[in-house]
Design a protein around this motif. Sequence first.
Motif, PDB file in Angstrom:
ATOM      1  N   GLN A   1      38.252  32.293  47.523  1.00 52.55           N
ATOM      2  CA  GLN A   1      37.690  31.014  47.063  1.00 52.55           C
ATOM      3  C   GLN A   1      36.563  31.292  46.068  1.00 52.55           C
ATOM      4  OE1 GLN A   1      35.886  28.710  50.217  1.00 52.55           O
ATOM      5  NE2 GLN A   1      35.085  27.181  48.788  1.00 52.55           N
ATOM      6  N   LEU A   2      36.665  30.698  44.879  1.00 51.05           N
ATOM      7  CA  LEU A   2      35.673  30.925  43.834  1.00 51.05           C
ATOM      8  C   LEU A   2      34.772  29.710  43.653  1.00 51.05           C
ATOM      9  CD1 LEU A   2      37.926  32.539  41.061  1.00 51.05           C
ATOM     10  CD2 LEU A   2      36.514  33.727  42.731  1.00 51.05           C
TER      11      LEU A   2
ATOM     12  N   LYS B   1      43.932  36.191  43.352  1.00 58.58           N
ATOM     13  CA  LYS B   1      45.093  35.361  43.702  1.00 58.58           C
ATOM     14  C   LYS B   1      45.764  35.883  44.978  1.00 58.58           C
ATOM     15  CE  LYS B   1      48.981  33.109  41.445  1.00 58.58           C
ATOM     16  NZ  LYS B   1      49.886  33.066  40.288  1.00 58.58           N
TER      17      LYS B   1
ATOM     18  N   ILE C   1      30.290  34.849  42.025  1.00 61.37           N
ATOM     19  CA  ILE C   1      31.580  34.185  41.768  1.00 61.37           C
ATOM     20  C   ILE C   1      32.122  33.462  43.008  1.00 61.37           C
ATOM     21  CG2 ILE C   1      32.229  35.792  39.905  1.00 61.37           C
ATOM     22  CD1 ILE C   1      34.240  37.078  41.930  1.00 61.37           C
ATOM     23  N   THR C   2      31.526  33.740  44.178  1.00 58.78           N
ATOM     24  CA  THR C   2      32.033  33.139  45.427  1.00 58.78           C
ATOM     25  C   THR C   2      30.894  32.489  46.217  1.00 58.78           C
ATOM     26  OG1 THR C   2      31.715  35.285  46.510  1.00 58.78           O
ATOM     27  CG2 THR C   2      33.947  34.795  45.738  1.00 58.78           C
TER      28      THR C   2
ATOM     29  N   ARG D   1      41.652  39.519  38.640  1.00 56.91           N
ATOM     30  CA  ARG D   1      42.280  38.184  38.742  1.00 56.91           C
ATOM     31  C   ARG D   1      43.490  38.218  39.665  1.00 56.91           C
ATOM     32  NH1 ARG D   1      40.805  37.133  33.493  1.00 56.91           N
ATOM     33  NH2 ARG D   1      42.665  38.142  32.698  1.00 56.91           N
TER      34      ARG D   1
ATOM     35  N   GLY E   1      33.811  28.899  40.618  1.00 51.76           N
ATOM     36  CA  GLY E   1      34.312  28.355  39.347  1.00 51.76           C
ATOM     37  C   GLY E   1      35.442  29.248  38.876  1.00 51.76           C
ATOM     38  N   ASP E   2      35.933  29.021  37.677  1.00 49.15           N
ATOM     39  CA  ASP E   2      37.014  29.876  37.173  1.00 49.15           C
ATOM     40  C   ASP E   2      36.478  31.270  36.871  1.00 49.15           C
ATOM     41  OD1 ASP E   2      38.866  27.879  37.334  1.00 49.15           O
ATOM     42  OD2 ASP E   2      38.558  27.187  35.276  1.00 49.15           O
ATOM     43  N   PHE E   3      37.254  32.276  37.250  1.00 48.90           N
ATOM     44  CA  PHE E   3      36.866  33.652  36.903  1.00 48.90           C
ATOM     45  C   PHE E   3      37.479  33.980  35.548  1.00 48.90           C
ATOM     46  CE2 PHE E   3      38.004  38.193  36.739  1.00 48.90           C
ATOM     47  CZ  PHE E   3      36.728  38.728  36.777  1.00 48.90           C
ATOM     48  N   THR E   4      36.649  34.364  34.595  1.00 53.32           N
ATOM     49  CA  THR E   4      37.165  34.728  33.275  1.00 53.32           C
ATOM     50  C   THR E   4      37.224  36.240  33.133  1.00 53.32           C
ATOM     51  OG1 THR E   4      34.916  34.379  32.426  1.00 53.32           O
ATOM     52  CG2 THR E   4      36.519  32.601  32.080  1.00 53.32           C
TER      53      THR E   4
ATOM     54  N   SER F   1      39.413  43.077  34.397  1.00 52.37           N
ATOM     55  CA  SER F   1      39.387  41.639  34.684  1.00 52.37           C
ATOM     56  C   SER F   1      40.771  41.146  35.096  1.00 52.37           C
ATOM     57  CB  SER F   1      38.885  40.861  33.461  1.00 52.37           C
ATOM     58  OG  SER F   1      37.578  41.272  33.117  1.00 52.37           O
TER      59      SER F   1
END
Length: 206
Positions: A142-143, A137, A172-173, A133, A145-148, A129
């Motif tokens: 472009q997501l 970056k 996620i996208t 992440r 929402g937030d990727f956890t 993960s």
Amino acid sequence: MPVTFPVSIKTVKISSGPDKIVFYPKVIGMQDQGMERSINRAIAYQTQQLINQQVGNMPTTVVQMLGSYEIKNNQRQVLSLSLSNYTYHDHAAHGMTYIKSLTFDLQKEKLCELKDLFKPGSDYVKRLSTLIRMQIKQRDIQLLGDFTEIQPNQDFYIADKALVIYFQLYEITPYAFGFPMFPISVFDLQDIIDENGPLGRMAVND
């Protein structure tokens, strides 16, 4: 390391009309017939699951279906492949594609889950993960929402010296981005991979 040859594969086609065709791979000529049957059962099952997922309870509205596959790795006693299915339903805004992968450790005669590639107890979810992440970056992805973090059984395949973690459309996208794929070098995971497993074999330079 004993000499091992890649698995021989032929293409199987099933269709119900010119616009509904699914191609999938079938392993042939293995010395271990039991393993061959086991691999082919897993491939056929996953191919059918993709069809079921697409058709749902609306088989009459399917206008077009195309199933295909890619062999991602066929060396060092590791067979990794992906199966895709694109289906368009009548009056839909656009077609939908799903991809699923299967990775077989031929040495251990098993179908691998993501956790099987790492040492027992290693926090592979956290490590992968974090690396993903960083790529999000760096690549300015472009997501929605937030990727956890990834799921413990996140979709993956092996391609030579990389573990590729990927997500489904919309997972996620946005749809327009396509399938987010994150190749991670085996050398970035060397301390947590199972040295006797598929990634361990990929990491050996010979």
